[in-house]
Design a protein around this motif. Sequence first.
Motif, mmCIF file in Angstrom:
data_model
loop_
_atom_site.group_PDB
_atom_site.id
_atom_site.type_symbol
_atom_site.label_atom_id
_atom_site.label_comp_id
_atom_site.label_asym_id
_atom_site.label_seq_id
_atom_site.Cartn_x
_atom_site.Cartn_y
_atom_site.Cartn_z
ATOM 1 N N SER A 178 54.374 27.679 -42.340
ATOM 2 C CA SER A 178 53.014 27.797 -42.601
ATOM 3 C C SER A 178 52.816 29.400 -42.226
ATOM 4 O O SER A 178 53.703 30.161 -41.640
ATOM 5 C CB SER A 178 52.534 27.038 -41.184
ATOM 6 N N VAL A 179 51.661 29.936 -42.717
ATOM 7 C CA VAL A 179 51.227 31.276 -42.697
ATOM 8 C C VAL A 179 50.010 31.250 -42.052
ATOM 9 O O VAL A 179 48.888 30.968 -42.502
ATOM 10 C CB VAL A 179 51.099 31.977 -43.995
ATOM 11 N N PRO A 180 49.978 31.756 -40.724
ATOM 12 C CA PRO A 180 48.624 31.653 -39.872
ATOM 13 C C PRO A 180 47.703 32.628 -40.710
ATOM 14 O O PRO A 180 46.529 31.859 -40.618
ATOM 15 C CB PRO A 180 49.154 32.441 -38.674
ATOM 16 N N ARG A 181 47.592 33.483 -41.184
ATOM 17 C CA ARG A 181 46.597 34.046 -42.005
ATOM 18 C C ARG A 181 47.004 34.360 -43.411
ATOM 19 O O ARG A 181 47.696 35.345 -43.727
ATOM 20 C CB ARG A 181 46.246 35.394 -41.572
ATOM 21 N N PRO A 182 46.673 33.764 -44.450
ATOM 22 C CA PRO A 182 47.227 33.580 -45.727
ATOM 23 C C PRO A 182 46.492 34.585 -46.640
ATOM 24 O O PRO A 182 46.468 34.669 -47.957
ATOM 25 C CB PRO A 182 46.707 32.266 -46.309
ATOM 26 N N VAL A 183 46.279 35.823 -46.155
ATOM 27 C CA VAL A 183 45.620 36.924 -46.903
ATOM 28 C C VAL A 183 46.380 38.133 -46.241
ATOM 29 O O VAL A 183 46.738 38.485 -45.342
ATOM 30 C CB VAL A 183 44.137 37.130 -46.902
ATOM 31 N N GLY A 184 46.544 39.424 -47.185
ATOM 32 C CA GLY A 184 46.823 40.397 -47.051
ATOM 33 C C GLY A 184 45.724 41.383 -48.057
ATOM 34 O O GLY A 184 44.940 41.101 -48.616
ATOM 35 N N PRO A 185 46.060 42.826 -48.053
ATOM 36 C CA PRO A 185 45.408 43.658 -48.647
ATOM 37 C C PRO A 185 45.299 43.256 -50.252
ATOM 38 O O PRO A 185 46.514 43.409 -50.860
ATOM 39 C CB PRO A 185 45.939 45.106 -48.474
ATOM 40 N N ARG A 186 44.111 42.950 -50.576
ATOM 41 C CA ARG A 186 43.771 42.628 -52.300
ATOM 42 C C ARG A 186 45.002 41.299 -52.492
ATOM 43 O O ARG A 186 45.582 41.240 -53.805
ATOM 44 C CB ARG A 186 44.015 43.829 -53.029
ATOM 45 N N LEU A 187 45.332 40.482 -51.741
ATOM 46 C CA LEU A 187 46.424 39.435 -51.796
ATOM 47 C C LEU A 187 45.964 38.142 -51.009
ATOM 48 O O LEU A 187 45.486 38.302 -49.955
ATOM 49 C CB LEU A 187 47.635 39.953 -51.270
ATOM 50 N N ALA A 188 46.022 37.086 -51.751
ATOM 51 C CA ALA A 188 45.505 35.830 -51.205
ATOM 52 C C ALA A 188 46.700 34.751 -51.598
ATOM 53 O O ALA A 188 47.243 34.703 -52.643
ATOM 54 C CB ALA A 188 44.248 35.149 -51.575
ATOM 55 N N LEU A 189 46.881 34.037 -50.568
ATOM 56 C CA LEU A 189 48.087 33.069 -50.776
ATOM 57 C C LEU A 189 47.580 31.723 -50.978
ATOM 58 O O LEU A 189 46.566 31.205 -50.264
ATOM 59 C CB LEU A 189 49.081 32.826 -49.553
ATOM 60 N N VAL A 190 47.955 31.107 -52.034
ATOM 61 C CA VAL A 190 47.584 29.423 -52.241
ATOM 62 C C VAL A 190 48.978 28.594 -52.376
ATOM 63 O O VAL A 190 49.973 29.144 -52.701
ATOM 64 C CB VAL A 190 46.667 29.449 -53.424
ATOM 65 N N GLY A 191 48.660 27.322 -52.115
ATOM 66 C CA GLY A 191 49.939 26.477 -52.216
ATOM 67 C C GLY A 191 51.142 26.544 -51.407
ATOM 68 O O GLY A 191 50.756 26.832 -50.260
ATOM 69 N N GLY B 141 54.639 41.411 -46.232
ATOM 70 C CA GLY B 141 54.997 41.405 -44.801
ATOM 71 C C GLY B 141 54.128 40.340 -43.943
ATOM 72 O O GLY B 141 54.021 40.583 -42.854
ATOM 73 N N LEU B 142 53.486 39.496 -44.575
ATOM 74 C CA LEU B 142 52.801 38.561 -44.076
ATOM 75 C C LEU B 142 53.551 37.491 -43.321
ATOM 76 O O LEU B 142 54.627 37.101 -43.928
ATOM 77 C CB LEU B 142 51.968 37.444 -45.146
ATOM 78 N N THR B 143 53.115 37.248 -42.124
ATOM 79 C CA THR B 143 54.079 36.424 -41.058
ATOM 80 C C THR B 143 54.089 34.940 -41.497
ATOM 81 O O THR B 143 53.018 34.269 -41.942
ATOM 82 C CB THR B 143 53.296 36.700 -39.750
ATOM 83 N N ALA B 144 55.440 34.332 -41.593
ATOM 84 C CA ALA B 144 55.232 33.003 -41.850
ATOM 85 C C ALA B 144 56.412 32.314 -40.928
ATOM 86 O O ALA B 144 57.561 32.998 -40.476
ATOM 87 C CB ALA B 144 55.950 32.886 -43.508
ATOM 88 N N ARG B 145 55.989 30.969 -40.518
ATOM 89 C CA ARG B 145 56.786 30.447 -39.448
ATOM 90 C C ARG B 145 57.510 29.249 -40.363
ATOM 91 O O ARG B 145 56.996 28.561 -41.243
ATOM 92 C CB ARG B 145 55.910 29.961 -38.384
ATOM 93 N N ARG B 146 58.792 29.257 -40.175
ATOM 94 C CA ARG B 146 59.574 28.355 -41.062
ATOM 95 C C ARG B 146 60.385 27.465 -40.042
ATOM 96 O O ARG B 146 60.502 27.597 -38.846
ATOM 97 C CB ARG B 146 60.625 29.094 -41.875
ATOM 98 N N TRP B 147 60.663 25.960 -40.675
ATOM 99 C CA TRP B 147 61.458 25.024 -39.884
ATOM 100 C C TRP B 147 61.950 24.184 -40.947
ATOM 101 O O TRP B 147 61.667 24.146 -42.003
ATOM 102 C CB TRP B 147 60.295 24.325 -38.792
#
Length: 412
Positions: free
Chosen positions: A289-302, A189-195
């Motif tokens: 783009s994802v304003p905050r690239p982390v969640g509970p025990r989760l990190a986003l890369v690339g 459920g991490l917020t992502a802005r798309r275009w």
Amino acid sequence: MSQTADPNPRGTDQGHHPDEPLYDVAVVGAGAVGLAAALALARDGVRTALVGRHAPVADGRTVALLDGSVRLLRALGAWEALEPQAAPLAEMHLIDDTGSLFRPPPARFVAREIGLDAFGWNIENARLVEALRARAREIPDLTLIEHDAAGRTLAEDRAVLALEGGGSVAARLVVAADGGGSPLREAAGLTARRWTYPQKALTTILAHTRDHREVSTEFHTREGPFTLVPLPGGRRSSLVWVSAEARAERLAALNDATLAAAIERQAQSMLGAMRIDGPRGLVPMRGLSVPRPVGPRLALVGEAAHVFPPIGAQGLNLGIRDAAALRDAVAGARDAGADAVLSGFARGRALDARLRTGAVDTLNRSLLTAFLPSDLARGAGLLALSTIAPLRRLVMREGVTPRLGTPTLMRG
């Protein structure tokens, strides 16, 4: 040596289920960024699993690995195998071909002006992934699990990945390197802005009759950048031709001889006669783009954290910086998925991702408009870079390796 199997190591942490594998970090996604992240972590003795099938796609795409990324690959022990397959980018030329009323002279950037032999090295993406995969097989503390992840659940002190076909993997931290459509990001459920952009990029590999002299050339056209990047041997280059969607699709449908002639015309015959010398790809132009690239025990890369057009060699290099920064954040941590670790990683990546995304987006949109003030601003910027040496050197250094927050393994 690394393992390649369905995992069954036993964790020793208090409270750990005795039948469930436990790692410090599980990286999901076996592309270049996922491999770099897994290698960087396992290099320091972090118990790491790399989850994902190895399936590189031959689509004529190459990657320009900037100097900082090459430093990381050296530290990971992967560059020695890659270097003979890569071409140095000693100079970069920008040419305004928009037909604007205000047309600046070509801007020329020379790596030696900032003390480098090359800004970076260009290599076919499939070769990069293959070399990283081979290196991953050699690393202790790295287990290769060649199954796709089917979902993630959370427990108090770990995340558990279900695997397609059965089985599971538990880790203190899950790293999502699973691409722009990241199932892990969406499920969290991490917020992502798309275009999107009204463009596509045609990619292929070319042979030509004149030597490229280690010069990468980018023509700025009214439909987007047309970029020729050196490959080894002097008379081969990769192409990224960004144009309007309909035109890109027409170009992609041409036979080899007709397409080669069209490329030669667009390149103003600067490299002589062209011949198609590799597979082709057609890439939609989009952003995320994802304003905050982390969640509970989760990190986003690339691309799970940021996607933008293939302009200026920034996309993969930003992802590799994500991988190196994650290694710094996890280093020495008792719990790799702790909130404090993830908050530190997120703070360190936010500015870098925002600046790179904004710069590429601004340049691309400025080419798509014939609005005179936009042309004037873009032209004045290129003119300033051509004539003001301190500004030019500052921009070159920042483009190759950012000064602020550079991860440890990417520093000079």
